[in-house]
Design an enzyme around this catalytic site. Sequence first.
Site, short mmCIF file in Angstrom:
data_model
loop_
_atom_site.label_atom_id
_atom_site.label_comp_id
_atom_site.label_asym_id
_atom_site.label_seq_id
_atom_site.Cartn_x
_atom_site.Cartn_y
_atom_site.Cartn_z
N GLY B 30 0.79 -1.23 0.00
CA GLY B 30 0.00 0.00 0.00
C GLY B 30 0.82 1.27 0.00
O GLY B 30 0.28 2.36 -0.19
N CYS B 239 -27.52 -9.66 -16.63
CA CYS B 239 -26.89 -9.33 -17.91
C CYS B 239 -27.81 -9.77 -19.06
O CYS B 239 -28.27 -10.91 -19.10
CB CYS B 239 -25.53 -10.02 -18.00
SG CYS B 239 -24.76 -9.84 -19.63
N CYS B 242 -25.70 -12.68 -21.08
CA CYS B 242 -25.37 -13.99 -20.50
C CYS B 242 -26.22 -14.34 -19.29
O CYS B 242 -26.12 -15.45 -18.77
CB CYS B 242 -23.89 -14.06 -20.14
SG CYS B 242 -23.47 -13.13 -18.66
N CYS B 264 -22.75 -7.36 -18.96
CA CYS B 264 -21.52 -7.51 -18.19
C CYS B 264 -20.47 -6.52 -18.67
O CYS B 264 -20.28 -6.35 -19.88
CB CYS B 264 -20.94 -8.91 -18.36
SG CYS B 264 -21.79 -10.18 -17.45
N CYS B 270 -18.43 -12.67 -19.80
CA CYS B 270 -19.73 -12.74 -20.45
C CYS B 270 -19.67 -13.77 -21.60
O CYS B 270 -20.55 -14.64 -21.72
CB CYS B 270 -20.10 -11.37 -20.97
SG CYS B 270 -21.85 -11.21 -21.40
#
Lengths: 236, 278, 266
Positions: B30, B239, B242, B264, B270
């Site tokens: 970080g 979606c 899909c 998606c 997808c």
Amino acid sequence: MNTAPVLIDVHKLEKSFHLHTQGDVTLTVLRGLDFRVTAGECVVLSGPSGAGKSTLLRCLYGNYLARSGQILVRHDGTMIDIATAHHRTILDVRRRTLGYVSQFLRVVPRVTTLNVVAEPLVHTGTPVESARAKAAGLLTRLGIPERLWHVAPQTFSGGEQQRVNIARGFAVDYPVLLLDEPTSALDPENRQRVAGLIEDAKNRGAAVVGIFHDHDFGSMVGTRWFDVQPIAKAAA
Amino acid sequence: MTAGYNFAYLDEQTKRMIRRAILKAVAIPGYQVPFGSREMPLPYGWGTGGIQVTASIIGSDDVLKVIDQGADDTTNAISIRRFFAKTAGVATTTRTADATIIQTRHRIPETPLRAGQIVVFQVPIPEPLRWLEPRESETRQMHAYADYAIMHVKLYEDIARYGHIATTYDYPVIVNERYLMRPSPIPKFDNPKLDMNPALMLFGAGREKRIYAVPPYTIVKSLDFEDHPFSIETWDTSCALCGATNAFLDEVITDDHGGKMFVCSDSDHCAERKEKAA
Amino acid sequence: MNAISKIAANDLPLLSVRQLDKSFGARTACRNINFDLWPGEVLAVVGESGAGKSTLLRCLCGDQQPDLGQVLFTRRDGSISDLYDIPEPERRILMRTDWGIIHQNPRDGLRFGVSAGANVGERLMAIGARNYAEIRRTAAIWLERLEIDVARMDELPFTFSGGMQQRLQIARNLVTQPRLVFMDEPTGGLDVSVQAKLLDLLRSLVGELGLAAVIVTHDLAVARLLADRLMVMQGGAVVELGLTDQVLDDPQHPYSQLLVSSVLQI
């Protein structure tokens, strides 16, 4: 004869002012002053203007610095020397033992009259409500009408301000009270009311030291006079 | 691989310098490590930081996937993929599972990542405190002393103004219980994927010249309040292509009459689902 | 037992400054400053511009390391530390819990980009408060206490008047209930009527919360009304230190006499 405890005991007090900005002169106002006040007494300071009456009161309060000597004030059963005490001790003595009423009211603007009077009591730890109740009683006694209690006193007349100032000075039952011409702007009726307050203070065993421009008032409330005479001014 | 270029475009000294920065970043999860960012043959904002990181870690046997907003077929993704095909001659793929290095802008793939994979994020602004505190000298001290109160001030303001935390992307996180980090402009939907992920996550900011990292299996926590806990986006719909219900959906306008559909954002995910269904 | 320990704690100064020196190049800003400040005590520092007042304040509040000398403070547990001997993170925590700093210009002490509520809540969040509703509740209490309409809690400080901004700054500082507050000309730049209101508030807060305060001011009237003690500075040195009314009514040092005689009757 007098067996009441000594509350103020001043030894060989000397007070001078060194005026650096005005030609470096030294004015000695008090020298070798001895002064003692016992409980229940009201000592009225007399003497010509400029003799040092006010200076003496202010030295007692720690407002003026003594040059030498002792200023003993009984606080919590022991004698404290105001001339040498730590500042926190002086503040504590002022909070609980030593009251001072001057000619003029000097407080934070915008604070209501009732709170101005109650404030010293609150600072001793008294609950706000009971402090206000006592303040209300004093204001009533001094003839300040209730409609003025919730207004800040800055706009009041000179006499009203002076009475508010007195009420503030008497809010705490100080064992020692110093009064510096507190009644200068008051009419006879109100002076009478103040005399009553001083009488009460004496009766509860307070030691009172006062300067009053009015000789009759002094005779009325005083138990004895103490003469302050000017000493020869000497340049150091 | 085109002659005239060093392998993966950057010279070896630069790659070493960047690798040192990456090692440091991995060692201090970080923490933003400064590095000597190079001029790249594309403008700032197009992924110069990510490309330099990728160029420094890629080897000839790596398989590279590049996505932009989740899609493999957008301009930015295609040009970066071609860039490495050309300068490093590496194999490329659109399949998340097949890739060893995934360079990304604004998304983390839906397909769970595995140990050994590396995700390289393109970062526009690395400093999470920058909008709140303009002085670099001050933000550095804040990081040094983990003094992140103003980040919560920002979230507080969101709630006071909108009734909820309105930050939806680039949502601030605490990495390894120590450093405050911008996860780059990924949707907050992807924040939970950062936490304890088996893959190595590297972040490169070209213009700001910073690299930082989330090593595999690192605790990554999104900031929040007890009474306003962190939550991710949800959709009432699935979606349109899909039928996925637990993926990040993009709203696509289909005509000029208010027609739209949700699909998606991860095109590979997808496509794979459609294949399986077929 | 409790009463005794209370008195004992009270008998330790909260802050002790010992032989503090600070120079900027050839110019001496503070020279051999020594004083103690007790819990609940208000000390006013007066003197002309350039006397070293603000530098002293910065040295006291951890902003400016003195060249020489010590700034000792007594912690809540009674232990004594030198402000510049403790690690920086600890000093930062101290400054936003036990201490408060109120700047003359609210712009230096407030975040103008975030709401009044967030300004007050920041110190709470800095010490780990993570419950939005509680932070808000506490912030509201302090806004109210400083006479700021709670309905304006979500407004930005620049929509506030100068007096309100100053009160907001005070609320922001007091929310963690500090023991010591530093103020640099807290009433400077305000209308006289607004000054009075602020003075009244400061005084009652100091009294109610038992705050100790160091107030830098050039206004002797402010000093008289707020301070227990007065410190007069000239050319970087303390020339006089005493009870406020004593220094104002019976000044000893030539410079104090000049200062007191130079202002209108207070």
